[in-house]
Design an enzyme around this catalytic site. Structure first.
Site, PDB file in Angstrom:
ATOM      1  N   GLY A  49       0.769  -1.241   0.000  1.00 52.14           N
ATOM      2  CA  GLY A  49       0.000   0.000   0.000  1.00 52.14           C
ATOM      3  C   GLY A  49       0.796   1.284   0.000  1.00 52.14           C
ATOM      4  O   GLY A  49       0.340   2.295  -0.520  1.00 52.14           O
ATOM      5  N   ASP A 105       1.128   3.132   4.672  1.00 58.95           N
ATOM      6  CA  ASP A 105      -0.012   3.744   3.997  1.00 58.95           C
ATOM      7  C   ASP A 105      -1.060   4.216   5.004  1.00 58.95           C
ATOM      8  O   ASP A 105      -1.543   5.328   4.930  1.00 58.95           O
ATOM      9  CB  ASP A 105      -0.627   2.818   2.939  1.00 58.95           C
ATOM     10  CG  ASP A 105      -1.089   1.464   3.471  1.00 58.95           C
ATOM     11  OD1 ASP A 105      -0.853   1.146   4.659  1.00 58.95           O
ATOM     12  OD2 ASP A 105      -1.676   0.703   2.687  1.00 58.95           O
ATOM     13  N   ASP A 108      -4.277   1.871  11.124  1.00 60.92           N
ATOM     14  CA  ASP A 108      -5.695   1.604  11.335  1.00 60.92           C
ATOM     15  C   ASP A 108      -5.877   0.976  12.719  1.00 60.92           C
ATOM     16  O   ASP A 108      -5.931   1.684  13.709  1.00 60.92           O
ATOM     17  CB  ASP A 108      -6.185   0.698  10.204  1.00 60.92           C
ATOM     18  CG  ASP A 108      -7.694   0.544  10.138  1.00 60.92           C
ATOM     19  OD1 ASP A 108      -8.393   0.982  11.064  1.00 60.92           O
ATOM     20  OD2 ASP A 108      -8.187  -0.032   9.152  1.00 60.92           O
ATOM     21  N   LYS A 136      -6.028   6.549  11.268  1.00 60.92           N
ATOM     22  CA  LYS A 136      -7.411   6.229  11.620  1.00 60.92           C
ATOM     23  C   LYS A 136      -7.485   5.822  13.100  1.00 60.92           C
ATOM     24  O   LYS A 136      -7.707   4.655  13.429  1.00 60.92           O
ATOM     25  CB  LYS A 136      -7.916   5.096  10.715  1.00 60.92           C
ATOM     26  CG  LYS A 136      -9.412   4.898  10.716  1.00 60.92           C
ATOM     27  CD  LYS A 136      -9.788   3.658   9.919  1.00 60.92           C
ATOM     28  CE  LYS A 136     -10.405   4.010   8.599  1.00 60.92           C
ATOM     29  NZ  LYS A 136     -11.049   2.831   7.960  1.00 60.92           N
ATOM     30  N   PHE A 158     -13.863   3.315   4.216  1.00 55.89           N
ATOM     31  CA  PHE A 158     -13.082   2.273   3.553  1.00 55.89           C
ATOM     32  C   PHE A 158     -12.526   2.894   2.277  1.00 55.89           C
ATOM     33  O   PHE A 158     -13.274   3.174   1.339  1.00 55.89           O
ATOM     34  CB  PHE A 158     -13.914   1.022   3.236  1.00 55.89           C
ATOM     35  CG  PHE A 158     -13.078  -0.060   2.612  1.00 55.89           C
ATOM     36  CD1 PHE A 158     -12.158  -0.770   3.376  1.00 55.89           C
ATOM     37  CD2 PHE A 158     -13.178  -0.335   1.260  1.00 55.89           C
ATOM     38  CE1 PHE A 158     -11.352  -1.750   2.792  1.00 55.89           C
ATOM     39  CE2 PHE A 158     -12.384  -1.316   0.672  1.00 55.89           C
ATOM     40  CZ  PHE A 158     -11.467  -2.027   1.442  1.00 55.89           C
ATOM     41  N   VAL A 159     -11.220   3.163   2.286  1.00 60.05           N
ATOM     42  CA  VAL A 159     -10.597   3.930   1.212  1.00 60.05           C
ATOM     43  C   VAL A 159      -9.924   3.042   0.177  1.00 60.05           C
ATOM     44  O   VAL A 159      -9.443   1.954   0.493  1.00 60.05           O
ATOM     45  CB  VAL A 159      -9.579   4.956   1.769  1.00 60.05           C
ATOM     46  CG1 VAL A 159     -10.274   5.984   2.649  1.00 60.05           C
ATOM     47  CG2 VAL A 159      -8.462   4.273   2.537  1.00 60.05           C
ATOM     48  N   ASP A 165      -6.340  -0.628  -1.577  1.00 60.99           N
ATOM     49  CA  ASP A 165      -7.001  -1.566  -2.480  1.00 60.99           C
ATOM     50  C   ASP A 165      -8.311  -2.099  -1.927  1.00 60.99           C
ATOM     51  O   ASP A 165      -8.594  -1.991  -0.734  1.00 60.99           O
ATOM     52  CB  ASP A 165      -6.063  -2.755  -2.754  1.00 60.99           C
ATOM     53  CG  ASP A 165      -5.917  -3.663  -1.535  1.00 60.99           C
ATOM     54  OD1 ASP A 165      -6.406  -4.808  -1.589  1.00 60.99           O
ATOM     55  OD2 ASP A 165      -5.323  -3.231  -0.525  1.00 60.99           O
TER      56      ASP A 165
END
Length: 181
Positions: A49, A105, A108, A136, A158-159, A165
């Site tokens: 990512g 990236d 989370d 996040k 949800f990016v 991806d």
């Protein structure tokens, strides 16, 4: 101003190509300032990512650096963390007594980055910092804060795009968007 066509699977663009380029240039300046006295900087990208972010970031870094990569994952191609962190590809470079900057990236749940930091700290780097494009904190299950980040994102975002991806697809988009349900 570039004319980017929005992929039909995207509900809305969260961060445009222009916003990403501007913020990443600011983050490159942070790297330059943070490591201006470093003799041995190793910039570790967490694949897959981070790739667009990493490439954009180092273009504007003027400190000498060594590039290296790891693959650490808790996702197994799904959109939810499995909770188990696996190191799939390890570093080639010896990081002992070197300044290490991990480029991620997204931070989370915190599981993957915490495990990666723990592993790398055990190798006795001179310093170790984490720079992530997206942060996040609302999803954290492990206490962790990156040293710097590009943008905050919400719990339910949800990016995809710019390295992010959906089942390994949509990474190539030049922006970050929210995928349609």
């Amino acid at each position: 101003m570039s004319k980017t066509t929005t992929d039909p699977r995207i509900e809305r663009i969260l961060f445009s190509q222009e916003q990403l380029e501007k913020r990443i240039k600011e983050l490159s300046s942070w790297v330059n300032e943070t490591y201006k006295n470093s003799k041995d900087l190793i910039v570790v990208g967490l694949l897959k990512g981070c790739l667009p972010f990493y490439a954009q970031l180092i273009k504007n870094v003027n400190v000498d650096l060594i590039t290296d990569f790891m693959i650490a994952s808790s996702y197994d191609g799904k959109n939810k963390s499995s909770g188990n962190v696996k190191i799939i590809l390890d570093l080639v470079t010896n990081i002992e007594n070197k300044d290490v900057l991990i480029v991620e990236d997204i931070v989370d749940t915190g599981r993957t980055i915490s495990k990666t930091v723990s592993i790398l700290k055990s190798r006795n780097p001179k310093s170790l910092k984490v720079l992530t494009l997206l942060n996040k904190p609302s999803n954290r299950v492990v206490e962790f804060e990156p040293d710097n980040f590009g943008f905050l994102v919400g719990k339910d975002d949800f990016v995809v795009g710019f390295g992010f991806d959906d089942e390994e697809k949509l990474r190539q988009l030049p922006y970050i968007g929210i995928i349609k349900s």
